[in-house]
Design an enzyme around this catalytic site. Sequence first.
Site, PDB file in Angstrom:
ATOM      1  N   ASP A  11       0.879  -1.170  -0.006  1.00 54.20           N
ATOM      2  CA  ASP A  11      -0.070   0.149   0.092  1.00 54.20           C
ATOM      3  C   ASP A  11       0.837   1.190  -0.042  1.00 54.20           C
ATOM      4  O   ASP A  11       1.903   1.453   0.730  1.00 54.20           O
ATOM      5  CB  ASP A  11      -0.881   0.050   1.310  1.00 54.20           C
ATOM      6  N   ASP A 105      -3.881   2.812  -5.432  1.00 57.80           N
ATOM      7  CA  ASP A 105      -2.449   2.684  -4.452  1.00 57.80           C
ATOM      8  C   ASP A 105      -2.319   1.466  -3.742  1.00 57.80           C
ATOM      9  O   ASP A 105      -1.630   1.237  -2.749  1.00 57.80           O
ATOM     10  CB  ASP A 105      -2.591   3.883  -3.599  1.00 57.80           C
ATOM     11  N   GLU A 106      -3.089   0.121  -3.877  1.00 54.15           N
ATOM     12  CA  GLU A 106      -3.212  -0.850  -3.389  1.00 54.15           C
ATOM     13  C   GLU A 106      -2.939  -1.869  -4.157  1.00 54.15           C
ATOM     14  O   GLU A 106      -3.444  -2.324  -5.393  1.00 54.15           O
ATOM     15  CB  GLU A 106      -4.520  -0.901  -2.219  1.00 54.15           C
TER      16      GLU A 106
END
Length: 405
Positions: A11, A105-106
């Site tokens: 993350d 973003d993960e």
Amino acid sequence: MTHKRSIVHMDLDTFFVSCERLLDSRLNGKPVLIGGTSDRGVVASCSYEARTFGIHSAMPMRMAKQLCPEAIVLRGNSGIYSKFSNDVTDVIKESVPLYEKTSIDEFYMDLTGMDKFFGCHKLASELRQKIIRETGLPISFGLSLNKTVSKIATGEAKPNNEIRIDSGNEKPFLAPLSVKKIPMVGNVTYKALCDLGVKQIKTVQEMPMELMHKVLGKNGLGIWRKANGIDNSPVIQYHERKSISTERTFGQDTTDVNKLKGLVIAMAENLAFQLRRGHKLTACVTFKVRYSDFQTYTQQQRIPYSAMDHDIIPVVLSLFKKLYHRRLLVRLVGVRFSHLVEGGHQVNLFEDNEMHLNLTQAMDKMRERYGDRAVMSAAGMEARTISRWNPFNGEPPPLLANRHQ
């Protein structure tokens, strides 16, 4: 074979803020808020410096400014964030055999079997350093035998760190943590668990599965399994997008029917262009309206598969007419296309005409070259802030706000 799995969750830390800091080093070490800048805006991302004031994502921007008046507020730039996200994705893509991108973003990565050749923790750690080195973005990861434990471990590793949970240590690792750390526990479920006196994951681990099922139903069973470190869900490399949508909250509630219609047309027109650019068709159109008293109504209509303005816009306007009540102030409107499939427009011999098809094709060529607001229907010209990013390339929805220059 479950005990031999090696699942990494990565993350990017305060992703939007980190991107802005790469562009402007003067933001380093300062409280930064990113999101809607009006009184009705919400915080999309905030720096760790801002979090010390009690600010968090999804908080109303007005409240965040009150908590930290000196915070620097940015509207954000969806295109820049997409570019950085794609840069990270490219590094991961060339480094691991199987990954899943669950948001901008993960990421999840399945490194099962890599111990024979390299060592899963070493591979993940070197990949993290490579991402930091090549993109300049801070990133954290958790490594365990499943998605749930790895995701929770990432949260504990932040900021900019890593944690490995060895096989057999899942329950001891989870036990002292708050039940709110379990991914599927939201505010409502957390309150229900607190009412039962359940605040630590350890308490859930000690409860009979049947009791959790009785109190929270099927959701309770899922929470019990995750609390005990049980999660067999696989890492899935590709998710087919099944819907595309956008909505707009007005800075001031309105009853201006011409303004509302113009915005609805612009939204539908832009989404239809996104469909055509992504080689998609929709079979279901949904319209949403929220009034000033927060009463929200939605209505949908099935249509023959299409991505053409002249098929879709009349349907959206028809739904708008059914849901809009005069003399009531409107707070929000939204449009969604769902039941998406791959394909191009199938010409209807009885309803399509050459003029419509040629016009659409010409407008799309101009949009591709000069941006999707280069040419538009006259009725939708007042909607100025629909951005130019293609959601079918993994980029944000069309109406994610762009920073004002």
